[in-house]
Design a protein around this motif. Structure first.
Motif, mmCIF file in Angstrom:
data_model
loop_
_atom_site.group_PDB
_atom_site.id
_atom_site.type_symbol
_atom_site.label_atom_id
_atom_site.label_comp_id
_atom_site.label_asym_id
_atom_site.label_seq_id
_atom_site.Cartn_x
_atom_site.Cartn_y
_atom_site.Cartn_z
ATOM 1 N N SER A 12 0.833 -1.211 0.000
ATOM 2 C CA SER A 12 0.000 0.000 0.000
ATOM 3 C C SER A 12 0.865 1.258 0.000
ATOM 4 O O SER A 12 0.528 2.241 -0.665
ATOM 5 C CB SER A 12 -0.990 -0.002 1.163
ATOM 6 O OG SER A 12 -0.324 -0.120 2.390
ATOM 7 N N GLN A 13 1.987 1.255 0.722
ATOM 8 C CA GLN A 13 2.905 2.398 0.689
ATOM 9 C C GLN A 13 3.464 2.600 -0.715
ATOM 10 O O GLN A 13 3.511 3.714 -1.219
ATOM 11 C CB GLN A 13 4.078 2.186 1.660
ATOM 12 C CG GLN A 13 3.735 2.289 3.112
ATOM 13 C CD GLN A 13 4.913 1.860 3.983
ATOM 14 O OE1 GLN A 13 5.546 0.823 3.743
ATOM 15 N NE2 GLN A 13 5.200 2.657 4.994
ATOM 16 N N ARG B 243 -3.639 -0.864 -5.909
ATOM 17 C CA ARG B 243 -2.965 -2.051 -5.371
ATOM 18 C C ARG B 243 -2.913 -3.155 -6.414
ATOM 19 O O ARG B 243 -1.932 -3.873 -6.523
ATOM 20 C CB ARG B 243 -3.682 -2.553 -4.101
ATOM 21 C CG ARG B 243 -3.655 -1.587 -2.946
ATOM 22 C CD ARG B 243 -2.603 -1.817 -1.900
ATOM 23 N NE ARG B 243 -2.226 -3.145 -1.590
ATOM 24 C CZ ARG B 243 -2.574 -3.832 -0.512
ATOM 25 N NH1 ARG B 243 -3.382 -3.297 0.377
ATOM 26 N NH2 ARG B 243 -2.127 -5.040 -0.315
ATOM 27 N N GLY B 244 -3.968 -3.282 -7.221
ATOM 28 C CA GLY B 244 -3.992 -4.300 -8.269
ATOM 29 C C GLY B 244 -2.935 -4.047 -9.335
ATOM 30 O O GLY B 244 -2.251 -4.980 -9.777
ATOM 31 N N ALA B 245 -2.800 -2.788 -9.755
ATOM 32 C CA ALA B 245 -1.791 -2.450 -10.765
ATOM 33 C C ALA B 245 -0.393 -2.691 -10.219
ATOM 34 O O ALA B 245 0.489 -3.198 -10.927
ATOM 35 C CB ALA B 245 -1.946 -0.996 -11.210
ATOM 36 N N SER C 214 0.420 -4.868 -7.870
ATOM 37 C CA SER C 214 0.606 -6.313 -7.754
ATOM 38 C C SER C 214 1.000 -6.917 -9.099
ATOM 39 O O SER C 214 1.886 -7.778 -9.163
ATOM 40 C CB SER C 214 -0.674 -6.959 -7.225
ATOM 41 O OG SER C 214 -0.476 -8.334 -7.039
ATOM 42 N N ALA C 215 0.373 -6.435 -10.174
ATOM 43 C CA ALA C 215 0.712 -6.923 -11.518
ATOM 44 C C ALA C 215 2.156 -6.568 -11.882
ATOM 45 O O ALA C 215 2.832 -7.315 -12.591
ATOM 46 C CB ALA C 215 -0.249 -6.343 -12.552
ATOM 47 N N ARG C 216 2.636 -5.461 -11.386
ATOM 48 C CA ARG C 216 4.013 -5.039 -11.639
ATOM 49 C C ARG C 216 5.000 -5.845 -10.799
ATOM 50 O O ARG C 216 6.103 -6.150 -11.248
ATOM 51 C CB ARG C 216 4.129 -3.552 -11.290
ATOM 52 C CG ARG C 216 5.144 -2.813 -12.073
ATOM 53 C CD ARG C 216 5.120 -1.342 -11.755
ATOM 54 N NE ARG C 216 4.246 -0.608 -12.658
ATOM 55 C CZ ARG C 216 4.153 0.700 -12.678
ATOM 56 N NH1 ARG C 216 4.861 1.437 -11.838
ATOM 57 N NH2 ARG C 216 3.351 1.303 -13.527
ATOM 58 N N LEU C 217 4.609 -6.162 -9.574
ATOM 59 C CA LEU C 217 5.532 -6.841 -8.660
ATOM 60 C C LEU C 217 5.765 -8.304 -9.023
ATOM 61 O O LEU C 217 6.864 -8.823 -8.805
ATOM 62 C CB LEU C 217 5.025 -6.741 -7.215
ATOM 63 C CG LEU C 217 4.958 -5.350 -6.597
ATOM 64 C CD1 LEU C 217 4.433 -5.429 -5.168
ATOM 65 C CD2 LEU C 217 6.304 -4.647 -6.649
ATOM 66 N N GLY C 218 4.762 -8.977 -9.568
ATOM 67 C CA GLY C 218 4.898 -10.399 -9.908
ATOM 68 C C GLY C 218 6.100 -10.684 -10.792
ATOM 69 O O GLY C 218 6.981 -11.481 -10.417
ATOM 70 N N PRO C 219 6.196 -10.054 -11.971
ATOM 71 C CA PRO C 219 7.357 -10.296 -12.834
ATOM 72 C C PRO C 219 8.685 -9.867 -12.199
ATOM 73 O O PRO C 219 9.720 -10.482 -12.434
ATOM 74 C CB PRO C 219 7.061 -9.460 -14.083
ATOM 75 C CG PRO C 219 5.587 -9.239 -14.079
ATOM 76 C CD PRO C 219 5.175 -9.240 -12.638
ATOM 77 N N MET C 220 8.635 -8.837 -11.355
ATOM 78 C CA MET C 220 9.863 -8.387 -10.692
ATOM 79 C C MET C 220 10.332 -9.426 -9.674
ATOM 80 O O MET C 220 11.531 -9.655 -9.536
ATOM 81 C CB MET C 220 9.635 -7.030 -10.017
ATOM 82 C CG MET C 220 9.379 -5.904 -10.991
ATOM 83 S SD MET C 220 9.133 -4.326 -10.158
ATOM 84 C CE MET C 220 10.811 -3.991 -9.593
ATOM 85 N N GLU C 221 9.374 -10.032 -8.995
ATOM 86 C CA GLU C 221 9.733 -11.076 -8.044
ATOM 87 C C GLU C 221 10.276 -12.287 -8.793
ATOM 88 O O GLU C 221 11.285 -12.876 -8.386
ATOM 89 C CB GLU C 221 8.509 -11.454 -7.205
ATOM 90 C CG GLU C 221 8.830 -12.389 -6.065
ATOM 91 C CD GLU C 221 7.640 -12.602 -5.145
ATOM 92 O OE1 GLU C 221 7.879 -12.873 -3.952
ATOM 93 O OE2 GLU C 221 6.486 -12.513 -5.617
ATOM 94 N N ASP C 222 9.628 -12.641 -9.902
ATOM 95 C CA ASP C 222 10.091 -13.768 -10.722
ATOM 96 C C ASP C 222 11.513 -13.529 -11.231
ATOM 97 O O ASP C 222 12.295 -14.474 -11.349
ATOM 98 C CB ASP C 222 9.158 -13.999 -11.914
ATOM 99 C CG ASP C 222 7.782 -14.488 -11.492
ATOM 100 O OD1 ASP C 222 7.626 -14.946 -10.333
ATOM 101 O OD2 ASP C 222 6.850 -14.382 -12.323
ATOM 102 N N ALA C 223 11.848 -12.270 -11.521
ATOM 103 C CA ALA C 223 13.178 -11.925 -12.024
ATOM 104 C C ALA C 223 14.202 -11.790 -10.895
ATOM 105 O O ALA C 223 15.392 -11.563 -11.157
ATOM 106 C CB ALA C 223 13.113 -10.631 -12.830
#
Length: 190
Positions: free
Chosen positions: A81-82, A91-93, A95-104
């Motif tokens: 949220s921060q 938050r949804g947008a 989350s969509a950005r964080l997924g690929p970053m976590e995968d990378a």
């Protein structure tokens, strides 16, 4: 302003201003030159950033996440949220950005102890390295562009631009009475 016929010192803005000065007698050529050059430099800087990001394999949105986490200082973490608030995202947008970053491997998402609902997003060493690489590449490009100015000229330019930014951010431009230009615009003239 440079004489637009002197190709050694003239730029595209000199030619632009010369053309429109003939068409629009009310146009202030100095003001037009300033804003046209600022627009060209802003486009140049944005394109240089996109090119560097492409070369480094990052998307602009991913870089912004890395930038925000790095900007927070150690331990380079925040709640979703921060981060969403800092980036102006839902938050949804985010989350969509964080997924690929976590995968990378650029970030990790972990639950806080004792409360699985609370998540922390943290920059990894690989994320720090990716941020540093991008920042260094941008710095090199900016240094190359500014190399045509002496250190004193760079300071003067920075000071003059600060005055404009302070005025724009304080809303001073709306409190100063202005002479209104005719309702025609350069785009109205063909």
């Amino acid at each position: 302003m440079a004489d637009p016929s002197d190709v050694a010192t003239a730029d595209s803005v000199d030619r632009h201003v010369a053309l429109w000065s003939q068409e629009l007698d009310w146009m202030d050529p100095v003001k037009e030159a300033i804003f046209a050059r600022l627009a060209i430099l802003a486009r140049h800087a944005a394109q240089a950033r996109r090119d560097t990001l492409d070369a480094d394999g990052l998307h602009h949105g991913q870089y912004k996440v890395l930038l925000m986490l790095r900007r927070l200082g150690p331990p380079y973490e925040a709640s979703p949220s921060q981060l969403a608030e800092m980036l102006g995202l839902t938050r949804g947008a985010l989350s969509a950005r964080l997924g690929p970053m976590e995968d990378a491997g650029l970030i990790t998402r972990t639950n806080e102890r004792g409360d699985r609902r609370r998540v922390r997003v943290r920059l990894t060493d690989a994320g720090c390295d990716a941020f540093e690489q991008q920042a260094v590449s941008e710095d090199e490009g900016e240094n190359a562009l500014l190399a045509v100015l002496s250190p004193a000229e760079q300071r003067t330019l920075a000071d003059l631009l600060r005055k404009l930014v302070v005025a724009a951010e304080s809303g001073a431009d709306s409190t100063v009475p202005s002479q209104r230009s005719p309702r025609r615009s350069r785009s109205d003239v063909t």
